[in-house]
Motif scaffolding. Structure first.
Motif, mmCIF file in Angstrom:
data_model
loop_
_atom_site.group_PDB
_atom_site.id
_atom_site.type_symbol
_atom_site.label_atom_id
_atom_site.label_comp_id
_atom_site.label_asym_id
_atom_site.label_seq_id
_atom_site.Cartn_x
_atom_site.Cartn_y
_atom_site.Cartn_z
ATOM 1 N N GLU A 15 0.808 -1.226 0.000
ATOM 2 C CA GLU A 15 0.000 0.000 0.000
ATOM 3 C C GLU A 15 0.834 1.265 0.000
ATOM 4 O O GLU A 15 0.300 2.357 -0.191
ATOM 5 C CB GLU A 15 -0.944 0.002 1.204
ATOM 6 C CG GLU A 15 -1.975 -1.114 1.194
ATOM 7 C CD GLU A 15 -2.811 -1.132 -0.074
ATOM 8 O OE1 GLU A 15 -3.032 -0.044 -0.664
ATOM 9 O OE2 GLU A 15 -3.246 -2.214 -0.470
ATOM 10 N N THR A 16 2.135 1.165 0.206
ATOM 11 C CA THR A 16 2.983 2.359 0.133
ATOM 12 C C THR A 16 3.195 2.825 -1.307
ATOM 13 O O THR A 16 3.823 3.866 -1.527
ATOM 14 C CB THR A 16 4.357 2.089 0.764
ATOM 15 O OG1 THR A 16 5.018 1.041 0.042
ATOM 16 C CG2 THR A 16 4.236 1.719 2.226
ATOM 17 N N LYS A 19 2.676 -1.651 -4.935
ATOM 18 C CA LYS A 19 1.779 -2.516 -5.707
ATOM 19 C C LYS A 19 1.589 -2.009 -7.135
ATOM 20 O O LYS A 19 1.083 -2.740 -7.992
ATOM 21 C CB LYS A 19 0.427 -2.642 -5.011
ATOM 22 C CG LYS A 19 -0.387 -1.359 -4.941
ATOM 23 C CD LYS A 19 -1.694 -1.606 -4.210
ATOM 24 C CE LYS A 19 -2.568 -0.354 -4.140
ATOM 25 N NZ LYS A 19 -3.831 -0.608 -3.413
ATOM 26 N N THR A 26 1.074 -7.030 -5.146
ATOM 27 C CA THR A 26 0.536 -7.214 -3.797
ATOM 28 C C THR A 26 0.624 -8.677 -3.369
ATOM 29 O O THR A 26 1.049 -8.993 -2.252
ATOM 30 C CB THR A 26 -0.923 -6.736 -3.718
ATOM 31 O OG1 THR A 26 -0.976 -5.339 -4.026
ATOM 32 C CG2 THR A 26 -1.499 -6.968 -2.332
ATOM 33 N N VAL A 150 -3.167 -0.457 5.536
ATOM 34 C CA VAL A 150 -3.881 -1.540 4.849
ATOM 35 C C VAL A 150 -5.386 -1.409 5.071
ATOM 36 O O VAL A 150 -6.188 -1.530 4.139
ATOM 37 C CB VAL A 150 -3.386 -2.920 5.333
ATOM 38 C CG1 VAL A 150 -4.115 -4.036 4.607
ATOM 39 C CG2 VAL A 150 -1.881 -3.040 5.146
ATOM 40 N N ALA A 153 -6.806 1.547 3.074
ATOM 41 C CA ALA A 153 -6.806 1.331 1.623
ATOM 42 C C ALA A 153 -7.744 0.213 1.190
ATOM 43 O O ALA A 153 -8.276 0.241 0.076
ATOM 44 C CB ALA A 153 -5.385 1.027 1.149
ATOM 45 N N CYS A 154 -7.958 -0.770 2.051
ATOM 46 C CA CYS A 154 -8.700 -1.968 1.641
ATOM 47 C C CYS A 154 -10.058 -2.087 2.336
ATOM 48 O O CYS A 154 -10.511 -3.192 2.629
ATOM 49 C CB CYS A 154 -7.862 -3.217 1.921
ATOM 50 S SG CYS A 154 -6.279 -3.236 1.084
ATOM 51 N N GLN A 206 -7.082 8.241 -2.784
ATOM 52 C CA GLN A 206 -5.998 7.286 -2.994
ATOM 53 C C GLN A 206 -4.672 7.845 -2.502
ATOM 54 O O GLN A 206 -3.879 7.137 -1.871
ATOM 55 C CB GLN A 206 -5.899 6.939 -4.489
ATOM 56 C CG GLN A 206 -4.797 5.932 -4.823
ATOM 57 C CD GLN A 206 -5.039 4.578 -4.178
ATOM 58 O OE1 GLN A 206 -6.179 4.161 -4.001
ATOM 59 N NE2 GLN A 206 -3.977 3.894 -3.809
ATOM 60 N N THR A 209 -4.415 7.545 1.277
ATOM 61 C CA THR A 209 -4.161 6.194 1.784
ATOM 62 C C THR A 209 -2.699 5.795 1.595
ATOM 63 O O THR A 209 -2.121 5.145 2.466
ATOM 64 C CB THR A 209 -5.066 5.175 1.074
ATOM 65 O OG1 THR A 209 -4.834 5.233 -0.338
ATOM 66 C CG2 THR A 209 -6.531 5.469 1.352
ATOM 67 N N VAL A 210 -2.106 6.206 0.472
ATOM 68 C CA VAL A 210 -0.680 5.923 0.257
ATOM 69 C C VAL A 210 0.159 6.658 1.296
ATOM 70 O O VAL A 210 1.113 6.105 1.853
ATOM 71 C CB VAL A 210 -0.252 6.317 -1.170
ATOM 72 C CG1 VAL A 210 1.266 6.228 -1.327
ATOM 73 C CG2 VAL A 210 -0.934 5.426 -2.196
ATOM 74 N N ALA A 213 -0.139 4.880 4.605
ATOM 75 C CA ALA A 213 0.607 3.617 4.582
ATOM 76 C C ALA A 213 2.103 3.877 4.745
ATOM 77 O O ALA A 213 2.782 3.175 5.509
ATOM 78 C CB ALA A 213 0.336 2.877 3.276
#
Length: 374
Positions: A15-16, A19, A26, A150, A153-154, A206, A209-210, A213
């Motif tokens: 997630e950094t 991926k 991933t 994680v 992001a998920c 997005q 979230t990066v 992470a």
């Protein structure tokens, strides 16, 4: 470390932004972070075989070179089986996957080295155990730091949100039921989970979230560095407050990285300092014939190979000797049994009677062969 920690670290790295480097990135990071634990199959044989084979071949330097190649090869075969040719799929980059596989697989022995269980980093060339003596084998704060990016992001859909909530509830129940967790640890856990939930609702883009992470992975590395320093400081303070030991070893306490159980090694004894300040000493002995026979038993071969600070007691019954072994890293004769670091072996006395008879026969033959006085 435990499988949850390895999985979360692999997922956090993905997630950094890693991926995006290739298709299956991933999956490569998560599988690679767990791949050295293929030696867990030894557990199906017996717990002692697990101690003998675990954290050896698949965690050593040779595995760090071979496992990434095997993993990327398997992913390449999967890619072809799905009907996509590597040459025509620009998003599939074997070189990038190989680098990611190497990174993920290297995180595994590093995390295993951090705890007191140990890892044989130089296998198969050298069977020595290496120990970081930094983290408890299950560390809840490592879980939280690795999971932060994680989870955010998920958890974009209601099924994923529900899955994360169920996992959080299950782990929280375990935290509240385990005897290792103090009230303070449980409170901090609840606060940390609440903060993660708040971040999930605030961070929706997005890019955010990066960022989270990357920040969480950076905090994780900082946390490991700080706790490593705490453990070494505790060892140094103990060595200064007590007679100078040959070695000092820190055993971190679950959920409390600033608290340690310490083992000080001297020529003729061990001094164990519990996290609550209690202290006891046990002799450091040389094994006699009975103990040597017990240590040669196939039933504890793995334990003998693995134990670091051995202590034993021999009890005699009418028909046998019962030898109790402790590894003082985890427990001693004055502490409650924790399920690890303790075994018992029972040796029938008739075995020693037979050996004594055989030794007497050999001695008698030798006397007869000696020349008489001139």
């Amino acid at each position: 470390m435990d499988p949850i920690a390895h999985t979360l670290v692999g997922a956090a790295l993905a997630e950094t932004g890693l991926k995006r480097l290739s298709r299956y990135a991933t999956a490569t990071l998560i599988i690679g972070a767990n791949l050295p634990d293929i030696d867990i199959v030894a557990m199906f044989w017996s717990f002692d075989h697990s101690l003998y084979y675990r954290r050896g071949w698949t965690h050593g330097v040779l595995a760090l070179l071979l496992l990434p190649l095997l993993l990327v090869g398997a992913i390449g075969l999967w890619h072809r089986w799905r009907g996509r040719r590597v040459q025509s799929d620009e998003s599939f980059r074997p070189g990038a996957l190989l680098a990611l596989a190497f990174l993920a697989i290297c995180t595994h022995p590093f995390l295993d080295w951090l705890n007191t269980y140990g890892v044989r980093l130089l296998m198969p060339f050298d069977e020595r155990w290496f120990y970081g003596d930094t983290l408890f084998i299950v560390d809840p704060w490592l879980w939280l730091l690795a999971a932060a990016g994680v989870v955010i992001a998920c958890s974009k859909s209601w099924p994923s949100i529900l899955a994360w909530l169920l996992l959080a509830v299950a782990i929280t129940v375990l935290m509240f039921e385990t005897e290792f967790a103090t009230r303070e640890v449980r409170i901090v856990w609840l606060v940390a989970v609440a903060v993660m939930v708040a971040l999930r609702w605030r961070m929706t883009s997005q890019a955010a979230t990066v960022t989270v992470a990357r920040f969480s992975v950076a905090l994780l590395m900082l946390y490991i560095g700080v706790v490593y320093g705490m453990a070494r400081t505790a060892e140094n303070i103990a060595a200064e407050r007590h007679p100078t030991p040959i070695a000092a070893q820190s055993n971190p306490v679950f959920g409390r990285p600033s608290s340690q159980r310490l083992v000080l090694v001297y020529d003729d004894h061990y001094r164990v300092i519990r996290a609550d300040g209690g202290l006891y000493e046990v002799p450091r002995k040389t094994p006699d014939a009975i103990v040597e026979q017990a240590m040669a038993s196939e039933s504890i071969k793995g334990f003998v190979e693995w134990m670091r600070f051995p202590y034993w007691q021999v009890k005699e019954t009418p028909d046998s000797f019962v030898i109790s072994f402790w590894d003082l890293r985890y427990q001693g004769p004055d502490e409650p049994e924790r399920g690890i670091g303790f075994v018992e072996v029972e040796l029938p006395k008739k075995m020693f009677r037979r050996e004594c008879r055989e030794s007497a026969i050999v001695f008698d033959i030798c006397l007869k062969l000696l020349p008489g006085p001139s």
